[in-house]
Write a protein that holds these residues in place. Structure first.
Motif, mmCIF file in Angstrom:
data_model
loop_
_atom_site.group_PDB
_atom_site.id
_atom_site.type_symbol
_atom_site.label_atom_id
_atom_site.label_comp_id
_atom_site.label_asym_id
_atom_site.label_seq_id
_atom_site.Cartn_x
_atom_site.Cartn_y
_atom_site.Cartn_z
ATOM 1 N N LEU A 162 0.761 -1.042 -0.017
ATOM 2 C CA LEU A 162 -0.182 0.128 -0.366
ATOM 3 C C LEU A 162 0.754 1.268 -0.010
ATOM 4 C CD1 LEU A 162 -2.742 -0.993 2.511
ATOM 5 C CD2 LEU A 162 -2.702 -0.493 0.022
ATOM 6 N N THR A 163 0.900 2.499 -0.333
ATOM 7 C CA THR A 163 1.162 3.583 -0.291
ATOM 8 C C THR A 163 0.565 4.506 0.307
ATOM 9 O OG1 THR A 163 -0.569 4.596 -2.411
ATOM 10 C CG2 THR A 163 1.503 3.620 -3.480
ATOM 11 N N SER A 164 -0.780 4.162 0.605
ATOM 12 C CA SER A 164 -1.238 4.585 1.782
ATOM 13 C C SER A 164 -1.574 3.928 3.414
ATOM 14 C CB SER A 164 -2.013 5.874 1.667
ATOM 15 O OG SER A 164 -2.263 6.813 2.454
ATOM 16 N N VAL A 165 -0.832 3.947 4.409
ATOM 17 C CA VAL A 165 -1.682 3.046 5.097
ATOM 18 C C VAL A 165 -2.328 3.404 5.921
ATOM 19 C CG1 VAL A 165 -1.399 1.404 6.746
ATOM 20 C CG2 VAL A 165 0.420 1.487 4.746
ATOM 21 N N ASP A 188 -10.103 -2.601 6.839
ATOM 22 C CA ASP A 188 -11.453 -1.209 6.036
ATOM 23 C C ASP A 188 -11.038 -0.495 5.207
ATOM 24 O OD1 ASP A 188 -12.661 -4.165 7.515
ATOM 25 O OD2 ASP A 188 -14.359 -2.183 8.100
ATOM 26 N N ILE A 189 -10.521 0.411 5.236
ATOM 27 C CA ILE A 189 -10.231 1.565 4.556
ATOM 28 C C ILE A 189 -8.820 0.901 3.973
ATOM 29 C CG2 ILE A 189 -9.277 3.443 4.162
ATOM 30 C CD1 ILE A 189 -12.236 3.675 5.129
ATOM 31 N N ASN A 190 -8.000 -0.459 4.287
ATOM 32 C CA ASN A 190 -6.514 -0.861 3.524
ATOM 33 C C ASN A 190 -7.319 -1.826 3.320
ATOM 34 O OD1 ASN A 190 -4.806 1.724 5.173
ATOM 35 N ND2 ASN A 190 -5.089 0.133 7.047
ATOM 36 N N ILE A 191 -8.047 -2.175 2.859
ATOM 37 C CA ILE A 191 -8.670 -3.283 1.989
ATOM 38 C C ILE A 191 -9.207 -2.493 1.244
ATOM 39 C CG2 ILE A 191 -10.845 -5.088 2.026
ATOM 40 C CD1 ILE A 191 -10.784 -5.673 4.620
ATOM 41 N N LEU A 192 -10.186 -1.585 1.224
ATOM 42 C CA LEU A 192 -10.276 -0.386 0.005
ATOM 43 C C LEU A 192 -9.522 -0.097 -1.348
ATOM 44 C CD1 LEU A 192 -13.410 1.203 1.197
ATOM 45 C CD2 LEU A 192 -13.575 -1.097 0.095
#
Length: 580
Positions: A162-165, A188-192
């Motif tokens: 991920l570029t942003s966690v 959940d945000i990281n999954i999206l």
């Protein structure tokens, strides 16, 4: 809809026909509108819905006013328009489907097993009966274990690219909700973000996101219409209403099949294999090792490490999720396995899942049954059938619901139906346990408990045991005939599963009345008490009882009465000469 529309309405709108949700004004402590599928498929064909309110809705925190059940179901259709469907006749239950509840109370305390008080009143309002029963409601999923930031306790496995966690600090409600909720929000945000990076979607900016709007699941197909997508919108009424399920694999498929192949940094499967419940030498698996695998597999998503949803008699007996359902790859190999954007609608649906090795499963529809392990009695069972894994101590029950060599983990369907669910006449398939009835129409769950919480819970203080204690005075399966009947029931084998009367309703049977049956139909006794009357797991005492003996025996030295302790396997020679 307007920008002020609630998150709940936005999230659930695709799962209803256009305009349905708009007919129900959203109110705090009111649940989702639930379709009356009996009326839709077995009645006049009208799609109507009911909305259930939470107890105490009128004056929260002041009066816990009860709410009426809004639906009464006589016969329950279950996906009757599909090859695997059927109707469970004469269930005759009151239903409060969609009643709103949360695993967290207003003080942030977690309780996934709250008690609901269910009462029956006559037409005049007089109380007839009351029982407190569990309504399991956990929403726990441990996605943060891999998808959460390291600072939030995640292992970092699914965020390395991920570029942003996201972290809990990104939750706008941090501090206003329980910390575990904020951790799950960040995961959940990281999954999206991961989905957007891998598949070119724009999910993060489209919140709220409900995965099942694209990845079908029968669990949210409230009107039982099957997968829908824009391909269906050539007909009037825009039936897909935002769903895009026709060209995407099911939720069960994408979750289980994908995660079954994920490896850690060392190249090992991130989700390890569960050893069989019994090895080739007849030894039980190491319970500590099994629990470790469970925590690393099913309990990563299904509630869960804190919730422990598998908590009843099967768990106490050493059985775990994989013993019934198979591993993740087997569970994920479902009817959408060939669906893709290039092959939309390539669903594989048939009625012969249990007999055809090429027919894949339908999640929530093709599931293990009681009969898959309880394959019969002491006279006729599948314990020694090639490929089965039997319980080594009793020689009757199985500890795995599928044949070892079966690549799709098809649940066993026994020929001896003593402990099996009702058979669907058109297909010969078993019904689901949760909608099955027996013994004059009594729901199986009424006596045995919920699917993953079969009575009793090993924790004596668990809420799951409250109903049994109230009904019959001790925990465990409802076994006291006096729970429903009055008086002595006489000399009969008309009880559940061919049982004789038990407890105060069976005094005549116990005090010598069973001798004629033993002489004229000895196999009826052998079915539970053993081929030689030696006692089996099926003749186990559910609670302490004092019974009258016919003569002096080793167990009953004075020939009068004797305490039969809970757990004792009753033999013929306990009370008299063994006539079997």
């Amino acid at each position: 809809m307007g920008s002020n529309e609630s998150i709940a309405l936005k999230a659930y709108r695709p799962f209803y026909p256009p305009g349905i949700l708009d007919a129900f004004i959203p109110v705090v402590d009111q649940g989702l509108p639930m379709p009356d599928v009996e009326r839709l498929y077995l009645g006049d064909g009208v799609l109507a819905a009911d909305q259930q309110s939470m107890p105490g809705i009128l004056t929260p925190y002041v009066v816990n006013d009860g709410q009426n059940f809004n639906q009464y179901v006589r016969s329950l259709p279950f996906f009757t328009n599909f090859p695997f469907g059927y109707t469970s006749s004469d269930v005759n239950w009151y239903e409060a489907a969609g009643v709103p509840a949360s695993a967290f109370d207003d003080a942030g305390r977690e309780n996934p097993y709250p008690l609901f008080r269910v009462q029956a009143h006559d037409a005049g309002g007089s109380l007839l009966a009351s029982v407190d029963t569990v309504a399991p409601i956990s929403g726990e999923a441990n996605c943060q274990g891999c998808h959460g930031a390291v600072v939030d306790g995640g292992n970092g496995a699914a965020i390395v690219d991920l570029t942003s966690v996201a972290t809990t600090l990104d939750d706008p409600q941090l501090g206003e909700v329980p910390l575990e909720v904020s951790k799950e929000y960040a995961a959940d945000i990281n999954i999206l973000r991961l989905h957007d990076q891998k598949h070119g979607t724009l999910l993060e900016g489209s919140t709220p996101v409900v995965c099942q709007s694209c990845h079908y699941t029968p669990a949210l197909d409230l009107a039982q219409v099957g997968p829908k997508g824009p391909e269906n919108d050539i007909s009037a009424g825009n039936p897909s209403n935002g769903r895009d399920q026709v060209k995407n694999k099911s939720m069960s498929n994408v979750m289980h099949s994908h995660h079954a192949t994920v490896k850690d940094v060392d190249g090992n499967l991130l989700f390890p294999s569960m050893p069989p419940p019994v090895d080739l030498a007849g030894n039980f698996r190491n319970p500590l090792l099994a629990d470790d695998v469970l925590q690393k597999t099913c309990y990563q998503c299904h509630p869960g490490r804190r919730t422990s949803c598998l908590r009843g008699a099967m768990s106490s007996g050493g059985m775990l999720c994989q013993d019934c359902h198979g591993d993740m790859a087997q569970v994920g190999n479902d009817f959408t396995r060939n669906v893709s954007p290039a092959s939309p609608g390539a669903f594989e649906l048939a009625s012969d899942f249990y007999t055809n090795p090429n027919t894949p499963r339908v999640p929530w529809a093709n599931e293990p049954s009681c009969g898959s392990c309880h394959t019969g009695d002491a006279m006729d069972n599948m314990h020694n059938l090639a490929g089965t894994i039997g319980q080594p101590d009793d020689g009757i029950r199985l500890m795995q619901a599928w044949i070892k060599s079966d690549p799709k983990a098809t649940p066993i369907v026994p020929t001896n139906k003593r402990f099996a669910e009702p058979v669907i006449a058109a297909t010969g398939n078993p019904q689901l346990y949760r909608i099955s009835t027996g013994h004059e129409g009594v729901l199986c769950e009424s006596c045995h408990g919920a699917t993953h919480a079969i009575f009793p819970n090993a924790n004596p203080n668990a809420n799951d045991n409250v109903a049994s204690m109230q009904i019959q005075g001790h925990s465990g399966v409802i076994s006291e005939c006096s729970s429903c009947h009055t008086g002595d029931l006489g000399i009969t084998l008309d009880g559940p599963h061919g049982m004789h009367p038990v407890g105060s309703a069976g005094n005549d049977f116990a005090d010598g009345g069973h001798e004629d049956i033993a002489e004229n139909n000895p196999d009826a006794c052998r079915a539970c008490h053993g081929q030689n009357g030696e006692g089996t797991v099926l003749s186990t005492m559910f609670t302490d009882r004092v019974l009258q003996c016919d003569e002096q025996t080793t167990f009953c030295p004075d020939g009068n009465s004797q305490l039969f302790p809970k757990g004792r396997q009753v033999t013929c020679s306990d009370c008299h000469d063994n006539k079997l």
